[in-house]
Design a protein around this motif. Structure first.
Motif, PDB file in Angstrom:
ATOM      1  N   VAL A 180      30.301  56.535  56.573  1.00 30.12           N
ATOM      2  CA  VAL A 180      30.973  55.102  57.370  1.00 30.12           C
ATOM      3  C   VAL A 180      32.812  55.927  56.320  1.00 30.12           C
ATOM      4  N   VAL A 181      33.590  55.560  57.573  1.00 33.75           N
ATOM      5  CA  VAL A 181      34.650  55.195  57.324  1.00 33.75           C
ATOM      6  C   VAL A 181      35.163  54.429  57.217  1.00 33.75           C
ATOM      7  N   PHE A 182      34.798  53.458  58.163  1.00 35.92           N
ATOM      8  CA  PHE A 182      35.787  52.155  57.478  1.00 35.92           C
ATOM      9  C   PHE A 182      34.046  50.833  57.814  1.00 35.92           C
ATOM     10  N   PRO A 183      34.649  49.893  57.877  1.00 28.71           N
ATOM     11  CA  PRO A 183      33.753  48.834  57.637  1.00 28.71           C
ATOM     12  C   PRO A 183      33.054  48.523  59.096  1.00 28.71           C
ATOM     13  N   LYS A 184      31.450  47.916  59.647  1.00 28.20           N
ATOM     14  CA  LYS A 184      31.267  48.056  60.312  1.00 28.20           C
ATOM     15  C   LYS A 184      31.842  46.657  61.586  1.00 28.20           C
ATOM     16  N   GLY A 185      32.506  45.979  60.617  1.00 31.01           N
ATOM     17  CA  GLY A 185      32.980  44.517  61.785  1.00 31.01           C
ATOM     18  C   GLY A 185      32.261  43.344  61.702  1.00 31.01           C
ATOM     19  N   LYS A 186      33.001  42.680  63.027  1.00 29.01           N
ATOM     20  CA  LYS A 186      32.152  41.549  63.016  1.00 29.01           C
ATOM     21  C   LYS A 186      31.166  42.168  64.237  1.00 29.01           C
ATOM     22  N   LYS A 187      29.937  41.184  64.877  1.00 26.00           N
ATOM     23  CA  LYS A 187      30.032  42.164  66.209  1.00 26.00           C
ATOM     24  C   LYS A 187      30.166  41.571  67.042  1.00 26.00           C
ATOM     25  N   VAL A 188      30.579  42.378  68.740  1.00 25.29           N
ATOM     26  CA  VAL A 188      31.105  42.379  69.828  1.00 25.29           C
ATOM     27  C   VAL A 188      30.371  40.504  70.455  1.00 25.29           C
ATOM     28  N   GLY A 189      31.202  39.117  70.755  1.00 24.64           N
ATOM     29  CA  GLY A 189      30.330  38.477  71.216  1.00 24.64           C
ATOM     30  C   GLY A 189      31.298  38.422  72.302  1.00 24.64           C
ATOM     31  N   ASN A 190      31.133  39.033  73.324  1.00 22.73           N
ATOM     32  CA  ASN A 190      32.397  39.263  74.632  1.00 22.73           C
ATOM     33  C   ASN A 190      31.129  39.572  75.733  1.00 22.73           C
ATOM     34  N   THR A 191      31.448  39.487  77.047  1.00 22.87           N
ATOM     35  CA  THR A 191      31.315  39.779  77.949  1.00 22.87           C
ATOM     36  C   THR A 191      31.440  41.843  78.655  1.00 22.87           C
ATOM     37  N   ASN A 192      32.567  42.048  77.764  1.00 20.04           N
ATOM     38  CA  ASN A 192      32.686  43.600  78.024  1.00 20.04           C
ATOM     39  C   ASN A 192      31.615  44.488  77.645  1.00 20.04           C
ATOM     40  N   PHE A 193      30.652  44.256  76.852  1.00 22.76           N
ATOM     41  CA  PHE A 193      30.113  44.930  75.922  1.00 22.76           C
ATOM     42  C   PHE A 193      28.786  44.792  76.780  1.00 22.76           C
ATOM     43  N   THR A 194      27.459  45.942  76.922  1.00 22.03           N
ATOM     44  CA  THR A 194      26.520  45.902  77.151  1.00 22.03           C
ATOM     45  C   THR A 194      26.105  45.899  75.646  1.00 22.03           C
ATOM     46  N   GLY A 195      24.225  45.487  74.899  1.00 25.39           N
ATOM     47  CA  GLY A 195      23.828  45.741  73.867  1.00 25.39           C
ATOM     48  C   GLY A 195      24.677  45.429  72.686  1.00 25.39           C
ATOM     49  N   THR A 196      24.085  45.491  71.958  1.00 28.17           N
ATOM     50  CA  THR A 196      25.064  45.209  70.442  1.00 28.17           C
ATOM     51  C   THR A 196      26.216  46.485  69.964  1.00 28.17           C
ATOM     52  N   ALA A 197      27.424  46.003  70.025  1.00 18.60           N
ATOM     53  CA  ALA A 197      27.827  46.303  69.142  1.00 18.60           C
ATOM     54  C   ALA A 197      29.002  45.898  68.144  1.00 18.60           C
ATOM     55  N   TRP A 198      29.877  46.695  67.309  1.00 18.84           N
ATOM     56  CA  TRP A 198      30.556  46.073  66.048  1.00 18.84           C
ATOM     57  C   TRP A 198      32.223  46.694  66.320  1.00 18.84           C
ATOM     58  N   LEU A 199      32.814  45.339  65.921  1.00 21.11           N
ATOM     59  CA  LEU A 199      34.609  45.705  65.489  1.00 21.11           C
ATOM     60  C   LEU A 199      34.833  45.706  64.924  1.00 21.11           C
ATOM     61  N   THR A 200      35.698  46.556  64.381  1.00 22.23           N
ATOM     62  CA  THR A 200      36.735  46.061  62.723  1.00 22.23           C
ATOM     63  C   THR A 200      38.452  46.600  63.401  1.00 22.23           C
ATOM     64  N   MET A 201      38.570  45.164  63.453  1.00 24.63           N
ATOM     65  CA  MET A 201      40.273  45.625  63.525  1.00 24.63           C
ATOM     66  C   MET A 201      41.066  46.446  63.073  1.00 24.63           C
ATOM     67  N   ILE A 213      44.518  49.611  67.320  1.00 26.80           N
ATOM     68  CA  ILE A 213      43.382  50.719  66.649  1.00 26.80           C
ATOM     69  C   ILE A 213      42.283  50.128  66.755  1.00 26.80           C
ATOM     70  N   GLY A 214      41.043  50.100  66.880  1.00 23.47           N
ATOM     71  CA  GLY A 214      39.581  49.567  66.349  1.00 23.47           C
ATOM     72  C   GLY A 214      38.592  50.692  65.794  1.00 23.47           C
ATOM     73  N   ASN A 215      37.718  50.091  65.067  1.00 22.81           N
ATOM     74  CA  ASN A 215      36.238  51.378  64.630  1.00 22.81           C
ATOM     75  C   ASN A 215      35.020  50.691  65.623  1.00 22.81           C
ATOM     76  N   VAL A 216      34.361  51.035  66.294  1.00 20.73           N
ATOM     77  CA  VAL A 216      34.041  50.624  67.294  1.00 20.73           C
ATOM     78  C   VAL A 216      32.303  50.596  66.936  1.00 20.73           C
ATOM     79  N   THR A 217      31.517  50.553  66.724  1.00 20.51           N
ATOM     80  CA  THR A 217      29.911  50.995  65.776  1.00 20.51           C
ATOM     81  C   THR A 217      29.201  50.314  67.432  1.00 20.51           C
ATOM     82  N   PHE A 218      28.192  51.521  67.403  1.00 21.34           N
ATOM     83  CA  PHE A 218      27.556  51.068  69.292  1.00 21.34           C
ATOM     84  C   PHE A 218      26.118  51.360  68.750  1.00 21.34           C
ATOM     85  N   GLU A 219      24.788  50.562  68.851  1.00 22.37           N
ATOM     86  CA  GLU A 219      23.834  50.481  68.403  1.00 22.37           C
ATOM     87  C   GLU A 219      23.531  50.989  69.769  1.00 22.37           C
TER      88      GLU A 219
END
Length: 166
Positions: free
Chosen positions: A37-58, A70-76
């Protein structure tokens, strides 16, 4: 004699504790910290612009000097963005896993670790993980002085499942 047995039991108990602690630490490291992992996973995305579980670190917020966000995004597995476009374009740097990228009117493409995806300005697209893989990418919104992302409708399950392995 009792003193020797007592020492053996203490030594065995101590070694058992050390081994258990080492195994516990090793398990913790594997579960919570991936060396790839290059960057931390960040916080769980809690909006309606995603389906499923995703995490974001700005990593950087937009500013008037660099005009970039620039953001790091992790998609389950199975997670994805809605259809959207960037008025100034977007670049995706895939750092881990495997996922999908699709521009409106085109076939879904597989994207993998090490690939760079250039999303042209004002081109409707979506991206996310495959049903069985996690996807991590650095998302760079470029030329934000032209405007930022415009979010549209969800990618339906039917659209998402149309990947053809040709």
């Amino acid at each position: 004699m009792m003193n020797i047995n007592f020492r053996k039991n203490i030594t065995i108990a101590s070694l058992s504790c050390i081994i258990m602690a080492a195994l516990s630490c090793n398990g913790t490291k594997e579960n919570h910290s991936d060396e790839n992992v290059v960057f931390p996973k960040g916080k769980k995305v809690g909006n309606t612009n995603f389906t499923g579980t995703a995490w974001l670190t700005m990593l950087t917020e937009n500013d008037t000097i660099y005009n970039t966000q620039i953001g790091n995004v992790t998609f389950e597995p199975g997670a994805r963005t809605n259809w959207h476009y960037h008025k100034g374009g977007q670049i995706l740097l895939v750092t881990q896993g495997k996922g999908y990228y699709q521009e409106k009117g085109k076939q879904i493409k597989i994207i993998k670790k090490g690939e760079v995806i250039k999303c042209p300005p004002n081109v409707m697209h979506w991206h996310g993980a495959t049903p069985t893989d996690t996807l991590v990418h650095v998302a760079i919104s470029t030329n934000t002085d032209n405007g930022t992302v415009v979010w549209l409708e969800s990618v339906s399950d039917e659209e998402y499942s149309k990947y053809k392995n040709d």
